[in-house]
Write a protein that holds these residues in place. Structure first.
Motif, PDB file in Angstrom:
ATOM      1  N   ILE A   1       0.861  -1.183   0.000  1.00  0.00           N
ATOM      2  CA  ILE A   1       0.000   0.000   0.000  1.00  0.00           C
ATOM      3  C   ILE A   1       0.892   1.225   0.000  1.00  0.00           C
ATOM      4  CG2 ILE A   1      -1.570   1.414   1.383  1.00  0.00           C
ATOM      5  CD1 ILE A   1      -3.064  -0.826   0.096  1.00  0.00           C
ATOM      6  N   SER A   2       0.710   2.084  -0.983  1.00  0.00           N
ATOM      7  CA  SER A   2       1.504   3.306  -1.065  1.00  0.00           C
ATOM      8  C   SER A   2       0.794   4.445  -0.342  1.00  0.00           C
ATOM      9  CB  SER A   2       1.739   3.688  -2.528  1.00  0.00           C
ATOM     10  OG  SER A   2       2.475   4.901  -2.609  1.00  0.00           O
ATOM     11  N   GLN A   3       1.466   4.994   0.658  1.00  0.00           N
ATOM     12  CA  GLN A   3       0.945   6.165   1.353  1.00  0.00           C
ATOM     13  C   GLN A   3       1.521   7.427   0.711  1.00  0.00           C
ATOM     14  OE1 GLN A   3       0.200   6.384   5.571  1.00  0.00           O
ATOM     15  NE2 GLN A   3       1.366   4.509   5.892  1.00  0.00           N
ATOM     16  N   PRO A   4       0.745   8.501   0.593  1.00  0.00           N
ATOM     17  CA  PRO A   4       1.269   9.757   0.039  1.00  0.00           C
ATOM     18  C   PRO A   4       2.097  10.485   1.088  1.00  0.00           C
ATOM     19  CG  PRO A   4      -1.014  10.066   0.692  1.00  0.00           C
ATOM     20  CD  PRO A   4      -0.686   8.607   0.951  1.00  0.00           C
ATOM     21  N   ALA A   5       3.279   9.934   1.404  1.00  0.00           N
ATOM     22  CA  ALA A   5       4.067  10.416   2.539  1.00  0.00           C
ATOM     23  C   ALA A   5       4.426  11.893   2.419  1.00  0.00           C
ATOM     24  CB  ALA A   5       5.339   9.570   2.676  1.00  0.00           C
TER      25      ALA A   5
ATOM     26  N   VAL B   1      -8.084  12.947   5.690  1.00  0.00           N
ATOM     27  CA  VAL B   1      -7.782  11.579   5.295  1.00  0.00           C
ATOM     28  C   VAL B   1      -7.362  11.594   3.830  1.00  0.00           C
ATOM     29  CG1 VAL B   1      -8.638   9.225   5.077  1.00  0.00           C
ATOM     30  CG2 VAL B   1      -9.439  10.673   6.967  1.00  0.00           C
ATOM     31  N   LEU B   2      -6.096  11.263   3.561  1.00  0.00           N
ATOM     32  CA  LEU B   2      -5.564  11.291   2.205  1.00  0.00           C
ATOM     33  C   LEU B   2      -5.688   9.918   1.552  1.00  0.00           C
ATOM     34  CD1 LEU B   2      -2.356  13.482   2.712  1.00  0.00           C
ATOM     35  CD2 LEU B   2      -4.738  14.188   2.418  1.00  0.00           C
ATOM     36  N   GLU B   3      -5.610   9.892   0.229  1.00  0.00           N
ATOM     37  CA  GLU B   3      -5.808   8.656  -0.527  1.00  0.00           C
ATOM     38  C   GLU B   3      -4.557   7.795  -0.543  1.00  0.00           C
ATOM     39  OE1 GLU B   3      -8.488   7.324  -2.109  1.00  0.00           O
ATOM     40  OE2 GLU B   3      -9.710   8.921  -1.229  1.00  0.00           O
ATOM     41  N   ASP B   4      -4.747   6.502  -0.320  1.00  0.00           N
ATOM     42  CA  ASP B   4      -3.667   5.532  -0.485  1.00  0.00           C
ATOM     43  C   ASP B   4      -3.854   4.805  -1.809  1.00  0.00           C
ATOM     44  OD1 ASP B   4      -5.115   2.762  -0.012  1.00  0.00           O
ATOM     45  OD2 ASP B   4      -5.887   4.161   1.485  1.00  0.00           O
ATOM     46  N   THR B   5      -2.848   4.026  -2.218  1.00  0.00           N
ATOM     47  CA  THR B   5      -2.908   3.306  -3.497  1.00  0.00           C
ATOM     48  C   THR B   5      -2.349   1.896  -3.329  1.00  0.00           C
ATOM     49  OG1 THR B   5      -2.510   5.394  -4.667  1.00  0.00           O
ATOM     50  CG2 THR B   5      -2.242   3.361  -5.930  1.00  0.00           C
TER      51      THR B   5
END
Length: 339
Positions: free
Chosen positions: A287-291, A317-321
């Protein structure tokens, strides 16, 4: 070393005008502002930090508390914070909560004693009541983690949803015996990612096997040790979701030690998408977090607090991928067939 008087003389304006430009207060024409900034650059003038503090009671310094500086996930968050801080002329101090001499009271004391103007916490592993009490009178933002029902500005992803998403990805590839290496169960991240994992199993009518749920501590060694234990079971899992990439990498190394192939014999997925995830062998599904955005948004919220700007909302709450790579075995046709 040039002084503020030298800048005023070089720009042919008053000292008061230079002071207003540098402190961003008062009324100065755009023409004079540009003249002063040009003079500052040409003379390489550096405002005296102590003098600025005595005049304004601001240090133009913020403190960031990181749960573990050795964890590469936090580097991009710090870059996001640092980038915006630099643009706004703020210095960033970093405190590592993983150090044995770390005392969370110290960071709060730095706020109370006005050694820093604001605080960004990248961990919630502090006393909740103390933190919420501090937020009443000081500028604090919480990132990555959160407290339930707390009115403290927070930036994170939905860890429950993200964990459910990556577990369901394994289930849709027809893995039936999925294990989970959790994060520490005294952290919201460990709890939430376990919750998402369980939700995915339940919604797909798969049993939750307690022996398949083992607590790690987010480092590579715990991933190795727990995976070794899982693969030594008589009925070992066919897929493993580790609650962060470091533990996933440790799990893959344990599989190599036991001559178990990833993903042919067991699939492994992680969480965070640190830089090494795409360079590891096999490349890690995660899971990629928008760090960077998490860091940038955290600093933006802190700046709003520092500038007394009203907040339109407290929780972001930001979007993960989901990033699909080799380690989940998505290319293995036998796993995609219905059994």
């Amino acid at each position: 070393m040039p002084t503020i008087k030298d800048v005023a003389k070089h720009a042919n304006v008053s000292v008061a005008t230079v002071s207003r430009v540098l402190s961003n207060t008062g009324s100065v024409t755009e023409k004079n502002k540009q003249i002063v900034l040009k003079a500052v650059k040409e003379l390489n003038y550096k405002p005296n930090a102590l003098g600025r503090y005595l005049r304004t009671a601001h240090t133009n310094t913020i403190l960031v508390v990181v749960p573990d500086l050795a964890n590469p996930f936090f580097s991009n968050i710090l870059k996001g914070i640092q980038t915006l801080a630099n643009e706004k002329d703020y210095e960033v101090l970093i405190m590592d909560a993983e150090q044995t001499n770390f005392d969370n009271v110290k960071c709060f004391n730095m706020l109370q004693q006005k050694q820093v103007d604001g605080l960004i916490m990248l961990t919630s592993r502090v006393d909740r009541d103390v933190l919420l009490d501090m937020c009443e009178n000081h500028n604090i933002v919480l990132a990555c983690e959160y407290f339930e029902d707390a009115t403290i500005p927070t930036v994170s992803i939905d860890n429950i949803s993200a964990a459910r998403k990556i577990t369901e990805h394994l289930i849709h590839l027809n893995y039936k015996n999925v294990a989970h290496i959790t994060g520490p169960m005294n952290t919201v991240l460990g709890i939430d990612r376990l919750r998402g994992f369980k939700q995915a199993l339940q919604s797909n009518s798969l049993p939750i096997k307690t022996s398949y749920i083992q607590e790690g501590d987010f480092n590579i060694e715990s991933g190795y040790n727990i995976m070794y234990k899982l693969l030594s079971m008589e009925a070992r899992p066919d897929a493993v979701f580790a609650a962060n990439d470091e533990m996933a990498m440790g799990a893959i190394k344990a599989a190599e030690t036991l001559r178990v192939k990833v993903p042919e014999d067991v699939a492994v997925v992680g969480f965070d998408d640190i830089k090494m995830a795409s360079m590891f062998t096999p490349q890690l599904t995660t899971i990629s977090q928008p760090a960077f955005k998490i860091g940038q948004k955290s600093m933006s919220l802190l700046l709003d607090l520092l500038n007394k700007e009203p907040l339109t909302q407290f929780q972001y709450v930001l979007e993960d991928t989901l990033v699909v790579r080799e380690s989940c075995g998505h290319y293995l046709s036998k796993r995609q067939q219905t059994t």
